[in-house]
Design an enzyme around this catalytic site. Sequence first.
Site, short mmCIF file in Angstrom:
data_model
loop_
_atom_site.label_atom_id
_atom_site.label_comp_id
_atom_site.label_asym_id
_atom_site.label_seq_id
_atom_site.Cartn_x
_atom_site.Cartn_y
_atom_site.Cartn_z
N CYS A 136 0.82 -1.21 0.00
CA CYS A 136 0.00 0.00 0.00
C CYS A 136 0.86 1.28 0.00
CB CYS A 136 -0.96 -0.05 1.19
SG CYS A 136 -2.40 1.01 1.09
N HIS A 137 0.69 2.12 1.00
CA HIS A 137 1.42 3.38 1.07
C HIS A 137 2.87 3.23 1.51
CE1 HIS A 137 -2.64 4.98 0.72
NE2 HIS A 137 -2.14 6.18 0.55
#
Length: 193
Positions: A119-120
Site C-alpha cells: 500500500c502506502h
Amino acid sequence: MAAKKILMICGDYCEDYETMVPFQALLAVGHTVHAVCPDKKAGDHIKTAIHDFEGAQTYSEKPGHNFVLNASFAEVQATQYDALVLPGGRGPEYLRTYPAVVAMVRHFFDTNKPVAAICHAAQLLAGAKVLKERTCSAYPACRAEVELAGGIYADIAVDSAVTEGNLVSAPAWPAHPAWIAQFLVLLGTRIQH
C-alpha cells in the site's frame, strides 16, 4: 526451514490489517518479528487505522487497534535482520522523514535482503530512493511516488502481489494471501500440507 529474524518498521496510523496480519502470520510460521517505531520502545504502542473500501472515490479511515511494539527502535540494527516488512497506511508518509528509518530501508536493498512493502509503504521506499528501475505495486494514489522515484508502477488487482528481486509489493490488505505467500517464498519458508 531456518527461522528468520524480521524487522517491521511501523508508525502511528499505519493500516491496522497491514500491521497486525503480517506480524501475526510471520510469527505463526516460526519467524521472529520485531516491530519498531522511531522514538518508541518495546511495550509502547502505535495507533493504527482501518482503511476500508465502501464505495467512495477513496478508502474510508476509522480508528484501529493499539498495536504494541515488541522492540525498541533505538536498539535495533538493520544488519542483525534477515528481512524487512513495511506496512502501509499513513505511517510511511512521516516515517520517511526520519534519516535512521531511511538508512535502515536502504540497508535491506543494498544487501539484497527480502523486503515486503504494501500500500502506502511505497512512499517510504520512494523517500529512501530505492525504487529506481524497480517494479513496485502500491495503493493507486501512490503511483506518482513510485514513478517520480524512477520505479515502474505495477498496476495489478487489489488482491494481487508482485515480486521483483528482493521486493514483494501489493496494493492493499486484500492482497495479504498473495503478498504474504510471495514473501514467504523469498524467506525460503516452506509450509507442509
